[in-house]
Write an enzyme that holds these catalytic residues in place. Structure first.
Site, mmCIF file in Angstrom:
data_model
loop_
_atom_site.group_PDB
_atom_site.id
_atom_site.type_symbol
_atom_site.label_atom_id
_atom_site.label_comp_id
_atom_site.label_asym_id
_atom_site.label_seq_id
_atom_site.Cartn_x
_atom_site.Cartn_y
_atom_site.Cartn_z
ATOM 1 N N ASN A 14 -2.815 -11.185 -13.582
ATOM 2 C CA ASN A 14 -2.086 -10.266 -13.009
ATOM 3 C C ASN A 14 -0.975 -10.632 -12.279
ATOM 4 O OD1 ASN A 14 -3.948 -8.362 -14.168
ATOM 5 N ND2 ASN A 14 -5.269 -8.447 -12.669
ATOM 6 N N HIS A 18 -2.455 2.057 -32.435
ATOM 7 C CA HIS A 18 -3.888 2.491 -33.256
ATOM 8 C C HIS A 18 -4.817 2.542 -32.459
ATOM 9 C CE1 HIS A 18 -1.896 3.074 -37.013
ATOM 10 N NE2 HIS A 18 -1.192 1.812 -36.830
ATOM 11 N N HIS A 51 10.466 4.463 -10.712
ATOM 12 C CA HIS A 51 10.188 3.357 -9.818
ATOM 13 C C HIS A 51 12.021 2.956 -9.032
ATOM 14 C CE1 HIS A 51 7.231 2.536 -12.671
ATOM 15 N NE2 HIS A 51 6.625 2.256 -11.532
ATOM 16 N N TRP A 105 -8.424 -4.756 -13.098
ATOM 17 C CA TRP A 105 -8.052 -5.247 -11.705
ATOM 18 C C TRP A 105 -8.765 -5.589 -10.586
ATOM 19 C CZ3 TRP A 105 -3.976 -0.605 -11.720
ATOM 20 C CH2 TRP A 105 -2.773 -0.785 -12.587
ATOM 21 N N LYS A 125 4.684 -13.521 2.551
ATOM 22 C CA LYS A 125 5.126 -12.254 2.338
ATOM 23 C C LYS A 125 5.886 -11.308 3.383
ATOM 24 C CE LYS A 125 3.058 -7.462 2.344
ATOM 25 N NZ LYS A 125 3.665 -6.981 1.057
ATOM 26 N N GLU A 138 -3.426 13.216 -4.456
ATOM 27 C CA GLU A 138 -4.340 12.125 -3.908
ATOM 28 C C GLU A 138 -4.018 11.615 -2.548
ATOM 29 O OE1 GLU A 138 -3.749 9.103 -6.878
ATOM 30 O OE2 GLU A 138 -3.925 10.668 -8.491
ATOM 31 N N GLY A 176 0.046 12.363 -11.039
ATOM 32 C CA GLY A 176 -1.061 12.429 -10.218
ATOM 33 C C GLY A 176 -0.865 12.223 -8.441
ATOM 34 N N SER A 177 -0.157 11.049 -8.271
ATOM 35 C CA SER A 177 0.052 10.943 -6.844
ATOM 36 C C SER A 177 1.317 11.769 -6.303
ATOM 37 C CB SER A 177 0.172 9.646 -6.301
ATOM 38 O OG SER A 177 1.026 8.887 -7.173
#
Length: 765
Positions: free
Chosen positions: A116, A658, A701, A567, A18, A490, A438-439
């Site tokens: 995920n 539905h 995004h 998650w 990473k 938040e 929210g955030s």
């Protein structure tokens, strides 16, 4: 006795890949630096498996971004917008496809089956000129060989590759992707021939789409593909690997009769029904790679149970044809328990990350061969016994409360339109009310104060003061823009699941239990090890504080039970729905506490509701039933005047609309701006929706700031299919990752657009 690993995490035990990738993308390090980190990681993985005694070690499961993208590069299937002119594909083209560049967008990303993890979706059509353009599989095989390790090169199988692709922009939606089989097989043949020349004696094709519901013409493609490859693979052992579910009988029949295939791999953790098929009949003389060690969870294997499964299989396929394996690639689990120095010793004894699973696979293979490591096996029995009986796992009060849920379906007494009327009397909102999800942006200073508080470098008093100041700033800002329903932003939260998991009993957190989500992005799922309960309120203090700063309604903000479940790494000693009901009861307590403390609008996010959807149609109704029921449990006890919101990220919404209606929320906001038309088409096709709905009016995004006109235009499109009195106006997701310089103008334009339309609607009347 032989052992095998399907695949292994690439990120490294401390996320080395990473950091190397991000440094390279930021221009802070060279391609050589990145390649060096990658080569060191591959070498250490191969060495680790060799030292553990694994016989069949995979190569080419490493990737700089994603294994499907690697296959796209191998086939030279680069969309024309990236300006590639042939030759070996390098980092520039490869990473442009993955991440986009200054002038063109990235390829689409979607979930890999029901995990995920996300893969880059190939964009194909009749005009793609396939060519052998990335020699990675052969290079990595040779690299391992030079280190003295003879590996099994792994390729995504040709049929699964096509079935997981999509028609490129401008290609008919009805275009048959399988019609390209004849064009990609020649390249597969080139790769196989080069691998043979380099000395490979085995090759693994991952064909996970075999576990899906497949029409017969799709099944025939497997027969066709492997017949076509038969002469090229002669002299090699060919393993077809399947995973993530049991394999349907029809698919099993096709798979076991494929030409040129000498070995079959199955997930026997999620695919217990496959055992019956194998016991029914298994082709004589073929190898069975038995996936008994779970590649998707972090629990220690029940070695005694696995051993008895393996002994039964040995009776069917013969001693020399049975290979012990993982259920799927270990990509979906954390890397190494060795780095967990803070985990409690007892809980640690119940766990196994990827490195430990490699050891388990080998221990099982040795036990089958009559060389059982008694000490290892008895430690495993002790760990399982302690986990079964531990008072930390079992909480009788929680079990009783969850069992008592069975009798009701927990619906609010009044129907949604009557509730909306009662709420409107209390809240007195204009038409097209505005809100956010929210955030608000998390600035460097904010992250720093949270970090320092966690490290005990900042006192609680100072921490509360800092957060209070931040909330006050966010409230003032929203009032300035004239937003109707406010949020507190938040500032006290690190992550929407972790924040709650840290305050619920039955959860534990690792320090380095990172799992790749996509590219360089990793997540650290909480571990649910025991019965879940809420010792004390989790959000009331902050929400009540925020409400005291304004006369406008302040939304309480919670993460829903299904999202917390999907998650996390979930305990495997009871059905998933039981754990979900327990989490639902904990959230229910919180909802009712918020209501008692004067919070009249409460949002319960279910971003990941669809992520848990089983792969096969026949199992989906049961899942949706308990998932939606869990959501209703959280808010069935509130008054009619309390408005319950939920937020969902867009994810092929239309096929579960539905179930979404059945959640019976008062208002639902949806991430929609990237797939506007798709979402609205559901309502155009006449689905009746009576609750409040807020399809996102701009994409958070992207740093782009949409104009008032553009937002007004989108709202108008929505008004064409939705009633004026139920439509809400909001961004499509939380604003946490954006900068204030982007958020301020975008929100101002959003409110201006809503006001513009209110005026137009009023004058039209």
């Amino acid at each position: 006795m032989a052992s095998h690993i399907v695949g292994y995490p690439r990120m490294g035990p401390k996320r080395e890949l990473k950091f190397a990738l991000e440094s390279f993308w930021d221009g802070k390090s060279s391609a050589e630096d990145l390649q060096k980190v990658a080569a060191d990681l591959r070498e250490s993985i191969w060495k680790q498996m060799t030292d553990a005694g694994i016989k069949y070690i995979p190569s080419n499961t490493f990737s700089y971004y994603d294994q499907m993208l690697d296959t796209t590069a191998m086939l030279g299937a680069v969309p024309p917008r990236y300006g590639w002119n042939g030759g070996e594909i390098g980092f520039d083209v490869y990473f442009s496809m993955a991440r986009g560049n200054a002038s063109v967008p990235a390829m689409e990303m979607t979930k890999w089956f029901d995990t995920n993890y996300h893969f880059i979706v190939p964009e194909l059509g009749p005009d793609v000129n396939f060519s052998y353009a990335s020699h990675k599989a052969v290079t990595e095989y040779k690299e391992a060989k030079a280190l003295g390790v003879d590996t099994i090169p792994v390729l995504i199988g040709p049929v699964s590759y096509l079935l997981l692709s999509k028609p490129a922009k401008g290609v008919e939606k009805t275009f048959s992707l399988l019609s390209l089989l004849g064009k990609i097989l020649p390249i597969y043949k080139e790769v196989i021939s080069e691998l043979k020349e380099a000395g490979a004696s085995w090759i693994q094709f991952d064909e996970p789409t075999l576990v899906m519901d497949l029409e017969s013409h799709k099944l025939e493609a497997f027969t066709e593909a492997y017949s076509e490859l038969e002469s090229t693979v002669s002299g090699l052992n060919v393993l077809i690997e399947t995973y993530f579910a049991d394999i349907p009988a029809k698919q099993y029949k096709t798979l076991t009769s494929l030409k040129g295939v000498t070995a079959l791999g199955f997930d026997l953790v999620r695919g217990t029904k496959t055992l019956d098929l194998i016991k029914g009949e298994f082709p004589k003389g073929k190898y069975l790679f038995a996936g008994v060690v779970d590649g998707r969870n972090i629990w220690a294997n029940d070695l005694a149970a696995s051993l008895s499964t393996l002994e039964a299989l040995e009776g069917i396929v013969g001693k020399d044809k049975l290979v012990v394996s993982t259920s799927c690639s270990l990509l979906h689990t954390a890397v190494d328990l060795v780095n967990e120095t803070k985990l409690d010793k007892e809980i640690k004894s119940w766990l196994a990350f990827a490195a430990q699973k490699v050891v388990e696979v080998n221990a099982l293979a040795k036990a089958l061969a009559g060389e059982k490591d008694e000490e290892f096996f008895s430690a495993n029995v002790a760990a399982h016994t302690s986990r079964k009986s531990s008072p930390r796992v079992n909480n009788e009060a929680v079990q009783k409360a969850a069992a008592a849920l069975k009798g009701s379906d927990h619906r609010r007494v009044t129907n949604v339109s009557a509730r909306l009327d009662a709420q409107q009397k209390k809240l007195n909102l204009p038409i097209l009310p505005t809100t956010t999800i929210g955030s608000f942006p998390q600035t460097m200073e904010l992250r720093k104060v949270r970090r320092e508080y966690k490290a005990k470098k900042v006192s609680e008093v100072d921490y509360v003061e800092a957060i209070k100041k931040e909330i006050s700033k966010v409230v003032k800002l929203q009032e300035e823009f004239d937003i109707d329903v406010l949020v507190h932003g938040e500032p006290e939260r690190n992550d929407m699941v972790e924040y709650f998991g840290e305050q619920l009993s039955g959860f534990v957190f690792s320090a380095n239990g990172w799992v790749q989500s996509y590219g360089s992005r990793c997540v650290k799922p909480p571990i649910i090890y025991g019965d879940v309960s809420r010792p004390k309120s989790m959000t009331v203090f902050w929400s009540a504080l925020a409400q005291s700063m304004t006369s406008r309604p302040m939304k309480g903000m919670l993460t829903g039970p299904v999202t917390i479940l999907n998650w996390s790494f979930v305990r495997n000693d009871q059905p998933r729905f039981e754990t979900c009901y327990q989490i639902a009861l904990a959230i229910k307590d919180e909802v009712e506490d918020l209501e008692k403390n004067g919070i009249t609008v409460i949002q319960i996010d279910e971003a990941a509701l669809r992520e848990g959807l089983p792969l096969r149609k026949s199992e989906q109704a049961f899942y949706l039933d308990w998932a939606v029921h869990s959501f209703r449990i959280t808010n069935c006890g509130v008054q009619d005047t309390t408005q319950i919101h939920t937020h969902m990220c867009y994810s092929n919404f239309n096929d579960i609309i539905h179930s979404i209606i059945d959640m019976d929320a008062d208002v639902i906001t949806i991430e929609n701006s990237r797939s506007d038309e798709k979402l609205l088409s559901v309502f155009r096709e006449g689905v009746k929706y009576g609750a409040g709905i807020g399809p996102g009016v701009y994409d958070i995004h992207s740093p782009r700031i949409p104009s008032t006109e553009e937002i007004a235009d989108r709202i108008n499109k929505m008004l064409a299919v939705l009633e004026t009195n139920i439509l809400w106006v909001n961004p499509d997701c939380g604003l946490k990752t954006r900068k204030y310089t982007e958020v301020k103008p975008a929100l101002k334009n959003m409110v201006d657009a809503a006001k513009l339309l209110r005026t137009q609607l009023a004058s039209a009347k």
